[in-house]
Write a protein that holds these residues in place. Structure first.
Motif, PDB file in Angstrom:
ATOM      1  N   ALA A  12       0.827  -1.205   0.000  1.00 28.18           N
ATOM      2  CA  ALA A  12       0.000   0.000   0.000  1.00 28.18           C
ATOM      3  C   ALA A  12       0.866   1.261   0.000  1.00 28.18           C
ATOM      4  CB  ALA A  12      -0.932  -0.005   1.211  1.00 28.18           C
ATOM      5  N   LYS A  13       1.906   1.264   0.836  1.00 31.69           N
ATOM      6  CA  LYS A  13       2.805   2.415   0.877  1.00 31.69           C
ATOM      7  C   LYS A  13       3.552   2.561  -0.441  1.00 31.69           C
ATOM      8  CE  LYS A  13       4.664   3.399   4.780  1.00 31.69           C
ATOM      9  NZ  LYS A  13       5.494   3.402   6.004  1.00 31.69           N
ATOM     10  N   TYR A  14       3.934   1.431  -1.017  1.00 33.44           N
ATOM     11  CA  TYR A  14       4.598   1.438  -2.323  1.00 33.44           C
ATOM     12  C   TYR A  14       3.707   2.105  -3.371  1.00 33.44           C
ATOM     13  CZ  TYR A  14       6.622  -0.523  -6.633  1.00 33.44           C
ATOM     14  OH  TYR A  14       7.164  -0.686  -7.876  1.00 33.44           O
ATOM     15  N   ALA A  15       2.432   1.709  -3.401  1.00 37.02           N
ATOM     16  CA  ALA A  15       1.507   2.228  -4.417  1.00 37.02           C
ATOM     17  C   ALA A  15       1.304   3.728  -4.276  1.00 37.02           C
ATOM     18  CB  ALA A  15       0.171   1.501  -4.309  1.00 37.02           C
ATOM     19  N   SER A  16       1.226   4.228  -3.036  1.00 41.07           N
ATOM     20  CA  SER A  16       0.928   5.645  -2.828  1.00 41.07           C
ATOM     21  C   SER A  16       2.118   6.555  -3.113  1.00 41.07           C
ATOM     22  CB  SER A  16       0.455   5.871  -1.387  1.00 41.07           C
ATOM     23  OG  SER A  16       1.496   5.606  -0.468  1.00 41.07           O
ATOM     24  N   SER A  17       3.309   5.994  -3.133  1.00 35.63           N
ATOM     25  CA  SER A  17       4.509   6.818  -3.260  1.00 35.63           C
ATOM     26  C   SER A  17       5.105   6.847  -4.656  1.00 35.63           C
ATOM     27  CB  SER A  17       5.579   6.321  -2.276  1.00 35.63           C
ATOM     28  OG  SER A  17       5.112   6.358  -0.956  1.00 35.63           O
ATOM     29  N   ARG A  18       4.674   5.956  -5.533  1.00 32.11           N
ATOM     30  CA  ARG A  18       5.289   5.868  -6.850  1.00 32.11           C
ATOM     31  C   ARG A  18       4.721   6.920  -7.809  1.00 32.11           C
ATOM     32  NH1 ARG A  18       9.759   3.024  -6.242  1.00 32.11           N
ATOM     33  NH2 ARG A  18       9.767   2.464  -8.436  1.00 32.11           N
ATOM     34  N   PRO A  19       5.469   7.251  -8.858  1.00 32.38           N
ATOM     35  CA  PRO A  19       4.923   8.171  -9.872  1.00 32.38           C
ATOM     36  C   PRO A  19       3.724   7.563 -10.575  1.00 32.38           C
ATOM     37  CG  PRO A  19       6.986   7.183 -10.627  1.00 32.38           C
ATOM     38  CD  PRO A  19       6.844   6.822  -9.184  1.00 32.38           C
ATOM     39  N   THR A  20       2.797   8.401 -10.988  1.00 34.89           N
ATOM     40  CA  THR A  20       1.611   7.925 -11.715  1.00 34.89           C
ATOM     41  C   THR A  20       1.727   8.330 -13.178  1.00 34.89           C
ATOM     42  OG1 THR A  20       0.466   9.934 -11.005  1.00 34.89           O
ATOM     43  CG2 THR A  20       0.091   7.953  -9.707  1.00 34.89           C
ATOM     44  N   TYR A  21       1.362   7.409 -14.058  1.00 37.11           N
ATOM     45  CA  TYR A  21       1.526   7.647 -15.490  1.00 37.11           C
ATOM     46  C   TYR A  21       0.447   8.603 -15.986  1.00 37.11           C
ATOM     47  CZ  TYR A  21       4.175   3.432 -14.627  1.00 37.11           C
ATOM     48  OH  TYR A  21       5.047   2.518 -14.088  1.00 37.11           O
ATOM     49  N   PRO A  22       0.824   9.555 -16.837  1.00 36.62           N
ATOM     50  CA  PRO A  22      -0.130  10.571 -17.284  1.00 36.62           C
ATOM     51  C   PRO A  22      -1.092  10.041 -18.342  1.00 36.62           C
ATOM     52  CG  PRO A  22       1.956  10.889 -18.394  1.00 36.62           C
ATOM     53  CD  PRO A  22       2.171   9.777 -17.396  1.00 36.62           C
ATOM     54  N   ARG A  23      -2.214  10.705 -18.480  1.00 40.82           N
ATOM     55  CA  ARG A  23      -3.198  10.360 -19.516  1.00 40.82           C
ATOM     56  C   ARG A  23      -2.547  10.357 -20.900  1.00 40.82           C
ATOM     57  NH1 ARG A  23      -6.575   7.255 -20.814  1.00 40.82           N
ATOM     58  NH2 ARG A  23      -6.986   7.345 -18.583  1.00 40.82           N
ATOM     59  N   GLN A  24      -1.596  11.244 -21.111  1.00 42.71           N
ATOM     60  CA  GLN A  24      -0.906  11.342 -22.395  1.00 42.71           C
ATOM     61  C   GLN A  24      -0.252  10.021 -22.793  1.00 42.71           C
ATOM     62  OE1 GLN A  24       2.036  14.438 -22.326  1.00 42.71           O
ATOM     63  NE2 GLN A  24       2.712  14.094 -24.435  1.00 42.71           N
ATOM     64  N   LEU A  25       0.262   9.300 -21.804  1.00 40.76           N
ATOM     65  CA  LEU A  25       0.916   8.018 -22.096  1.00 40.76           C
ATOM     66  C   LEU A  25      -0.105   6.999 -22.602  1.00 40.76           C
ATOM     67  CD1 LEU A  25       3.594   6.228 -19.980  1.00 40.76           C
ATOM     68  CD2 LEU A  25       1.590   4.964 -20.721  1.00 40.76           C
ATOM     69  N   TYR A  26      -1.223   6.875 -21.899  1.00 36.22           N
ATOM     70  CA  TYR A  26      -2.249   5.908 -22.313  1.00 36.22           C
ATOM     71  C   TYR A  26      -2.847   6.292 -23.667  1.00 36.22           C
ATOM     72  CZ  TYR A  26      -1.776   4.379 -17.507  1.00 36.22           C
ATOM     73  OH  TYR A  26      -1.267   3.934 -16.319  1.00 36.22           O
ATOM     74  N   ASP A  27      -3.057   7.587 -23.872  1.00 35.73           N
ATOM     75  CA  ASP A  27      -3.595   8.032 -25.164  1.00 35.73           C
ATOM     76  C   ASP A  27      -2.634   7.676 -26.301  1.00 35.73           C
ATOM     77  OD1 ASP A  27      -5.835   9.032 -23.939  1.00 35.73           O
ATOM     78  OD2 ASP A  27      -5.173  11.120 -23.957  1.00 35.73           O
TER      79      ASP A  27
END
Length: 308
Positions: A12-27
């Motif tokens: 849980a701590k790992y998930a909250s601290s990591r960078p999140t991928y931007p919408r631009q990447l998925y698009d």
């Protein structure tokens, strides 16, 4: 990767601290997928899904499956799905399977439209994985994998040598460089160039293969680098939390548990303070407070392939 299975690992701590991928990447991935004349949007599979950060973004597909070898990650991913997207429960659309990336035997031949791998493919055994991708992807299906290398302070390039000394240094008592699991970390830091072309591994099965580098000016020797897209604004306190998720830090403290008792802080805190001091020096200001913000960015590499 073994760190994720240890009893001391906090998913849980790992998930909250990591960078999140931007919408631009998925698009970018979805646009690549839809360019194929026969592209379909039925089933997407996210291999090495971890806590499901990327899995939940694949909902343009009717059925989404996250796959990870770690039971702890799968458990956290299932919990995350229940609370993502402003409380919308996606558990009827998204499912999770505990399995290695190289074993997709629970999937039928030619049944998958998109396979993704976010910050995971540097662990794969490609001589086994590419044949599995070729088996389960249907014609015109897409494979997309991406991974980010060492973080940078966006506005302070003078901090880069400090980051490199800490993260890649060779002194086992004062840096983390010798504690990364290899060759996985090396493959990431070298922007996935070690990933083999599937057209050579499984001839005749893929019609396209492409490498894309969202690395900005950080690595000018890479071909056709695009602007950095993976960024995050953190407080300095949150940045320290991110450092705590690094797998080599766990390994370092297993070897040097006394480091956690140092009155001047453990190795992560000492590194964090050095960065603060460098930012203060570069700006000609006081050392930033813990609640002050700092802009972080990560050079990111992507590989794309299309099933013939």
């Amino acid at each position: 990767m073994a760190t994720f299975g240890k009893a001391t690992f906090n998913a849980a701590k790992y998930a909250s601290s990591r960078p999140t991928y931007p919408r631009q990447l998925y698009d970018f991935v979805f646009k690549y997928h839809e360019q194929a004349k026969g592209a379909r949007w039925d089933t997407a599979v996210d291999v090495g899904c971890g806590t499901g950060q990327a899995t939940v973004e694949l909902t343009p597909f009717r059925r989404v499956i996250g796959v990870d070898p770690s039971a702890r990650m799968i458990e956290q991913a299932r919990e995350s799905v229940k609370s993502r997207l402003a409380g919308l429960d996606l558990s009827s659309q998204i499912e999770f399977v505990q399995s290695a990336a190289e074993d997709l035997s629970f999937l039928q031949e030619g049944s998958v439209d998109l396979i993704t791998a976010a910050q995971a493919c540097h662990w794969f055994k490609w001589d086994k994985f590419w044949p599995e991708v070729a088996r389960v992807l249907r014609k015109d299906g897409t494979f997309a994998a991406w991974g980010y290398s060492e973080f940078r302070l966006s506005r302070f390039p003078s901090a880069t040598p400090i980051i490199n000394d800490y993260a890649q240094g060779s002194d086992p008592a004062n840096s983390l460089g010798t504690y990364w699991e290899r060759p996985g970390r090396t493959i990431l830091d070298e922007h996935l160039v070690a990933v083999p072309d599937p057209r050579e591994t499984v001839p005749g099965k893929f019609s396209e293969f492409e490498r894309v580098f969202f690395t900005g000016s950080h690595y000018p020797d890479l071909p056709n680098p695009r602007p950095v897209i993976l960024r995050k604004r953190l407080t300095w306190e949150e940045l320290l939390g991110y450092f705590r998720t690094w797998s080599p830090l766990h390994t370092f403290h297993e070897k040097y548990p006394e480091d956690l008792q140092r009155p001047d802080g453990d190795i992560a805190v000492r590194f964090w303070r050095k960065l603060k001091e460098e930012v203060a020096r570069a700006e000609g200001k006081e050392v930033p407070k813990d609640e002050d913000t700092i802009d972080i960015e990560w050079p990111l590499a992507m590989i794309l392939a299309r099933r013939a």
